[in-house]
Design a protein around this motif. Structure first.
Motif, PDB file in Angstrom:
ATOM      1  N   ALA A 101       0.828  -1.214   0.000  1.00 24.35           N
ATOM      2  CA  ALA A 101       0.000   0.000   0.000  1.00 24.35           C
ATOM      3  C   ALA A 101       0.863   1.265   0.000  1.00 24.35           C
ATOM      4  O   ALA A 101       0.596   2.210  -0.738  1.00 24.35           O
ATOM      5  N   ILE A 102       1.896   1.285   0.846  1.00 26.25           N
ATOM      6  CA  ILE A 102       2.735   2.482   0.941  1.00 26.25           C
ATOM      7  C   ILE A 102       3.629   2.612  -0.290  1.00 26.25           C
ATOM      8  O   ILE A 102       3.811   3.706  -0.833  1.00 26.25           O
ATOM      9  N   VAL A 134       6.072  -0.036   7.310  1.00 25.72           N
ATOM     10  CA  VAL A 134       6.103   1.366   6.880  1.00 25.72           C
ATOM     11  C   VAL A 134       7.485   1.727   6.337  1.00 25.72           C
ATOM     12  O   VAL A 134       7.610   2.388   5.297  1.00 25.72           O
ATOM     13  N   ILE A 135       8.542   1.291   7.044  1.00 21.33           N
ATOM     14  CA  ILE A 135       9.913   1.584   6.595  1.00 21.33           C
ATOM     15  C   ILE A 135      10.168   0.992   5.209  1.00 21.33           C
ATOM     16  O   ILE A 135      10.635   1.677   4.284  1.00 21.33           O
ATOM     17  N   PHE A 136       9.848  -0.307   5.048  1.00 21.61           N
ATOM     18  CA  PHE A 136      10.067  -0.958   3.754  1.00 21.61           C
ATOM     19  C   PHE A 136       9.230  -0.306   2.654  1.00 21.61           C
ATOM     20  O   PHE A 136       9.695  -0.114   1.529  1.00 21.61           O
ATOM     21  N   GLY A 137       7.986   0.033   2.988  1.00 27.00           N
ATOM     22  CA  GLY A 137       7.096   0.637   2.004  1.00 27.00           C
ATOM     23  C   GLY A 137       7.597   1.981   1.523  1.00 27.00           C
ATOM     24  O   GLY A 137       7.568   2.280   0.316  1.00 27.00           O
ATOM     25  N   LEU A 138       8.085   2.809   2.462  1.00 27.63           N
ATOM     26  CA  LEU A 138       8.602   4.133   2.094  1.00 27.63           C
ATOM     27  C   LEU A 138       9.833   4.008   1.199  1.00 27.63           C
ATOM     28  O   LEU A 138       9.993   4.761   0.229  1.00 27.63           O
ATOM     29  N   ILE A 139      10.708   3.059   1.512  1.00 31.21           N
ATOM     30  CA  ILE A 139      11.909   2.867   0.693  1.00 31.21           C
ATOM     31  C   ILE A 139      11.536   2.376  -0.704  1.00 31.21           C
ATOM     32  O   ILE A 139      12.110   2.814  -1.715  1.00 31.21           O
ATOM     33  N   LEU A 140      10.549   1.475  -0.774  1.00 35.50           N
ATOM     34  CA  LEU A 140      10.158   0.883  -2.057  1.00 35.50           C
ATOM     35  C   LEU A 140       9.314   1.826  -2.914  1.00 35.50           C
ATOM     36  O   LEU A 140       8.990   1.483  -4.057  1.00 35.50           O
ATOM     37  N   ARG A 141       8.967   2.997  -2.394  1.00 30.07           N
ATOM     38  CA  ARG A 141       8.215   3.953  -3.212  1.00 30.07           C
ATOM     39  C   ARG A 141       9.050   4.432  -4.396  1.00 30.07           C
ATOM     40  O   ARG A 141       8.504   4.850  -5.418  1.00 30.07           O
ATOM     41  N   SER A 142      10.374   4.357  -4.274  1.00 31.95           N
ATOM     42  CA  SER A 142      11.254   4.765  -5.377  1.00 31.95           C
ATOM     43  C   SER A 142      11.673   3.580  -6.244  1.00 31.95           C
ATOM     44  O   SER A 142      12.502   3.741  -7.146  1.00 31.95           O
ATOM     45  N   ALA A 143      11.092   2.401  -5.976  1.00 36.77           N
ATOM     46  CA  ALA A 143      11.451   1.210  -6.744  1.00 36.77           C
ATOM     47  C   ALA A 143      10.808   1.252  -8.135  1.00 36.77           C
ATOM     48  O   ALA A 143       9.915   2.065  -8.418  1.00 36.77           O
ATOM     49  N   HIS A 144      11.236   0.355  -9.001  1.00 38.03           N
ATOM     50  CA  HIS A 144      10.688   0.262 -10.355  1.00 38.03           C
ATOM     51  C   HIS A 144       9.228  -0.165 -10.298  1.00 38.03           C
ATOM     52  O   HIS A 144       8.798  -0.874  -9.382  1.00 38.03           O
TER      53      HIS A 144
END
Length: 414
Positions: free
Chosen positions: A71-72, A160-170
């Motif tokens: 979701a994040i 939340v931490i993983f989701g925020l980091i993965l927002r810049s993922a492909h």
């Protein structure tokens, strides 16, 4: 071919035509009838209930982590999550519930004619600061250990931490996360399909447990105050909060959440185990996934209006028993403490009872006496904790849906 044959089977066809909630109610009734006729089964029927709860608890941590991360990570700017109004409704409900519990305790004072000596091996927290410190410690727990132990504070934090980091993922990575969330959600639906059998086993175990409901007779009064207060929260306070938010009739939503969330939570006695049920209900209600994937596991952790009721009523019963004079400010402070304590309540059976000593300490009640009150809480927990969990868990869906402007009941798929 096998699917076609099973679809043609008249028994399966008739069973599939019965609404799912009616299947659960049928399981409940059968559990009571079988317990009355043959109360000697110690293996098969009790195992059905324990396996169902174990299945929910096993899949819930992974489901929460995957949903929160997906979701994040997939959140786009401009997309509303409605978390602020949800959090506001969580805390307003807990505050009003604790105040109502205080009023009920003064209007219908309960006393314990004898204080049971129990729970000697339990170590309660010694202050609100300790509750908050434990909360932080749970948040920074090893993420793998958090998954294995069902530590939802830690799961939420790392999600939340993983989701925020993965927002810049492909974008392809985000699609994989979305597919993974759907896959785990499908596994959850498989587990939930066994709810009628699980409820039957849980009811059978409750009815045939040692002492049954006879253990409640010595504490009927305090139990009645607890249950009635929680019902008033569910049927009066929560609807008022929903109406203020949506300006629509709240009761279709309230009754939907009671029938499809509270009943399951009542018998599992675990907010954590009911997370998959609530997520499934939110999906049926058409709540945006970016909202419910966060609000439901968060509500399991901090939305504990039923726990606030338990803490206040049990503490005031101890106060009345010991003849302690209380002023309004002290009682108000205890209500505030009850709300804060409720946020630190674990999502397991009897979790709120562990925090009664905190509220008792405000009135100078010793820890030894407070722990005896906790022991009484375990005696009446057959109904108290079940009702509390049903209120806590169903309220998560009520406020999540209301924050999104949804007040209608679930419509059957055509």
């Amino acid at each position: 071919m096998s699917e076609q044959n099973s679809a043609r089977h008249p028994l399966l066809q008739a069973f599939n035509k019965v609404p799912f909630i009616m299947q659960v109610v049928l399981g409940l009734i059968l559990g009571i009838i079988i317990a009355f006729i043959y109360p000697y089964d110690t293996t098969v029927l009790p195992a059905l209930g324990s396996l169902f709860v174990s299945g929910l608890k096993a899949i819930a941590p992974l489901l929460v982590l995957v949903l929160v991360v997906a979701a994040i990570a997939g959140h786009r700017k401009g997309t509303k999550t409605n978390m602020r109004p949800i959090l506001a409704m969580y805390f307003i409900s807990m505050a009003l519930a604790s105040m109502l519990a205080l009023v009920m305790s003064y209007a219908f004072p309960s006393t314990f004619t004898e204080l049971a000596s129990a729970a000697d091996d339990i170590t309660p927290p010694h202050g609100i600061s300790e509750v908050l410190l434990n909360f932080v410690r749970q948040a920074v727990d090893n993420p793998v250990n958090a998954l294995l132990s069902g530590n939802y504070v830690g799961i939420l934090f790392w999600g939340v931490i993983f989701g925020l980091i993965l927002r810049s993922a492909h974008e392809n990575t985000k699609l994989v996360l979305d597919d993974l969330a759907k896959t785990v959600g499908g596994a959850v639906r498989v587990v939930i399909r066994f709810a009628p059998l699980g409820v039957m086993g849980l009811v059978y175990s409750s009815c045939t447990a040692e002492g049954g409901f006879s253990n409640l007779l010595n504490y009927v009064h305090v139990l009645a105050v607890l249950v009635v207060t929680m019902l008033l929260v569910a049927l009066v306070i929560n609807p008022i909060i929903v109406f203020v938010r949506t300006r629509k009739n709240p009761y279709p939503l309230i009754f939907t959440c009671i029938s499809q969330s509270a009943i399951t939570a009542f018998f599992t006695r675990s907010s954590a185990a009911n997370i998959p049920v609530n997520l499934e209900l939110c999906e049926k209600l058409k709540v945006p996934r970016e909202t419910y994937s966060i609000s439901i596991p968060l509500g399991c952790t901090i939305n504990m209006c039923g726990a606030a009721v338990t803490i206040v009523v049990m503490t005031m019963a101890a106060v009345h028993t010991l003849g302690i004079e209380t002023d309004f400010l002290s009682a108000l402070l205890m209500c505030i403490a009850a709300v804060l304590c409720a946020c630190g309540t674990s999502g397991i059976a009897g979790g709120s009872l562990m925090l009664i000593p905190l509220a008792c300490s405000i009135f100078g009640i010793s820890n030894d006496i407070a722990m005896q009150v906790v022991g009484i809480g375990f005696i009446i927990g057959v109904l108290q904790d079940s009702t509390e969990t049903a209120l806590n868990s169903s309220s998560d869906v009520v406020f999540t849906a209301a924050a999104c402007g949804i007040t209608s009941a679930v419509q059957d798929d055509k």
